[in-house]
Enzyme design. Structure first.
Site, PDB file in Angstrom:
ATOM      1  N   LYS A  54       1.106  -0.858  -0.072  1.00  0.00           N
ATOM      2  CA  LYS A  54       0.002   0.238  -0.020  1.00  0.00           C
ATOM      3  C   LYS A  54       0.724   1.151  -0.431  1.00  0.00           C
ATOM      4  O   LYS A  54       1.227   1.889  -0.647  1.00  0.00           O
ATOM      5  CB  LYS A  54      -0.734  -0.094   1.268  1.00  0.00           C
ATOM      6  CG  LYS A  54      -1.936  -1.095   1.141  1.00  0.00           C
ATOM      7  CD  LYS A  54      -2.644  -1.017   2.116  1.00  0.00           C
ATOM      8  CE  LYS A  54      -3.657  -2.169   2.063  1.00  0.00           C
ATOM      9  NZ  LYS A  54      -4.346  -2.708   3.415  1.00  0.00           N
ATOM     10  N   GLN A  98      -5.287  -2.045   9.334  1.00  0.00           N
ATOM     11  CA  GLN A  98      -5.415  -2.847   8.811  1.00  0.00           C
ATOM     12  C   GLN A  98      -4.757  -3.774   9.924  1.00  0.00           C
ATOM     13  O   GLN A  98      -5.458  -3.811  10.811  1.00  0.00           O
ATOM     14  CB  GLN A  98      -2.827  -2.867   8.688  1.00  0.00           C
ATOM     15  CG  GLN A  98      -2.996  -4.098   7.618  1.00  0.00           C
ATOM     16  CD  GLN A  98      -3.849  -4.873   6.496  1.00  0.00           C
ATOM     17  OE1 GLN A  98      -4.022  -3.387   5.445  1.00  0.00           O
ATOM     18  NE2 GLN A  98      -4.301  -5.868   6.230  1.00  0.00           N
ATOM     19  N   ASP A 121     -11.391   2.693   3.789  1.00  0.00           N
ATOM     20  CA  ASP A 121     -12.469   0.844   3.658  1.00  0.00           C
ATOM     21  C   ASP A 121     -13.119   0.896   3.379  1.00  0.00           C
ATOM     22  O   ASP A 121     -13.765  -0.156   3.041  1.00  0.00           O
ATOM     23  CB  ASP A 121     -11.340   0.581   4.796  1.00  0.00           C
ATOM     24  CG  ASP A 121     -10.174  -0.195   4.729  1.00  0.00           C
ATOM     25  OD1 ASP A 121     -10.066  -0.699   3.376  1.00  0.00           O
ATOM     26  OD2 ASP A 121      -9.373  -1.063   5.261  1.00  0.00           O
TER      27      ASP A 121
END
Ligand code: NDP
Length: 296
Positions: A54, A98, A121
């Site tokens: 990422k 994460q 997200d």
């Protein structure tokens, strides 16, 4: 029939190029650089790889990448304080924690502490509600990537029968909401679904998000259907490590009209959509028009 292969790697490269071009315009015209903050707690090896990828992809499209690595025994209070700091930071437009988090941390509490406008997200309860009610939201990256590929392949999806196998909050449910938003007739299947094969064979669009290696064989596929394989499973075959999807590729490709491979299908689209979401969040935060084709 041999299915057309939907090349997610090439498609994702196109999305990343579009994002990079938009980022360059933002910098030149408005002096703004979109920023993505990624928080990693602990040493989970797969998570470390994802975070590294990422970071590299964020830099590659010209955005700022802020990485925060915290010890596995970090307290909830410490993590929440970091999120509050990132929420308040005007140079941070997207925040991603994460997952999975270590067991002593409450994931729901942590995710819902993120400013919904920065929740790239799309897991914050406000974004889940906005998506469910057909309003503008941040959309989870993996289903968004699937939707983009489907729109690209089919044009309009209205009236198609879609079956999503899997009802998780991160893939199955938002995928179903997006397909409904595009006026598909949607069925969500799961581990209690009766005669799953027959249900799947009714699908013009079949999305597999099951987490079971190669479970969806050609017997589940209607001739000519489009098969989207979300699965990422690491297995060992003939003594070698191998990455396979939730779809049995060879048998499904023999029946389907189009199919995404694993690797090289949905996977690359997920990171591309994370970058797209960060750009979208940045545009919204600055009252600028959102780039076309990068949101649901
Ligand atoms: P979850 O384990 O959270 O959900 C799996 C779903 O599949 C559940 O709803 C479960 O049903 C259903 N299921 C399990 N077994 C069966 C079965 N035998 N028949 C029918 N349904 C079944 O997984 P995720 O949604 O998180 O992930 C799904 C897959 O996608 C995984 O392979 C994962 O690695 C991959 N993935 C890929 C990403 C990418 O970037 N490409 C991103 C995220 C995930 P029930 O609810 O009844 O238990």
């Amino acid at each position: 029939m041999t299915a057309k292969v939907i090349d997610g790697k090439a498609f994702a490269a196109g999305v990343r190029a579009q994002v990079a071009a938009e980022v360059a315009k933002l910098k030149a015209n408005n002096g703004i650089v979109p920023g993505l903050a990624v928080v990693l707690v602990g040493e989970d090896p797969a998570s470390k790889v994802y975070v590294k990828n990422k970071h590299a992809s964020t830099i590659e499209v010209g955005m700022n990448s802020f990485e925060h690595r915290l010890d596995a025994d970090t307290s909830e209070a410490h993590l929440l304080a970091l999120i509050a700091q990132l929420n308040a930071d005007p140079t941070v437009h997207g925040i991603l924690v994460q997952l999975p988090l270590p067991a002593h941390l409450n994931s729901d509490l942590v995710i819902n502490a993120i400013d919904p406008a920065k929740d790239v997200d799309g897991f914050h309860i406000s974004n889940v509600g906005l998506l469910g009610t057909g309003q503008k939201s941040m959309v989870p990256c993996t289903p968004l990537g699937c939707l983009m590929m489907l729109r690209d392949h089919h044009g309009k999806l209205a009236g198609m029968n879609a079956v999503v196998v899997g009802r998780s909050n991160i893939v199955g449910k938002p995928m179903a909401q997006l397909l409904l938003g595009d006026s598909c007739t949607v069925t969500i299947a799961h581990s209690r679904t009766k005669d799953l094969e027959a249900v799947c064979r009714g699908a013009d669009i079949l999305v597999a998000a099951v987490g079971r290696p190669e479970m969806i064989t050609g017997a589940y596929v209607k001739p000519g259907a489009t098969v989207i394989d979300v699965g990422i499973n690491r297995i060992e075959r003939d003594g070698k490590a191998k990455l396979v999807g939730d779809v049995h590729y060879e048998s499904a490709a023999a029946v389907a009209g189009a199919i995404t491979p694993v690797p090289g299908g949905v996977g690359p689209m997920t990171i591309a959509c994370l970058l797209a979401n960060t750009l979208t969040a940045c545009c919204r935060a600055n009252g600028l028009a959102e780039p076309k084709g990068l949101t649901a």
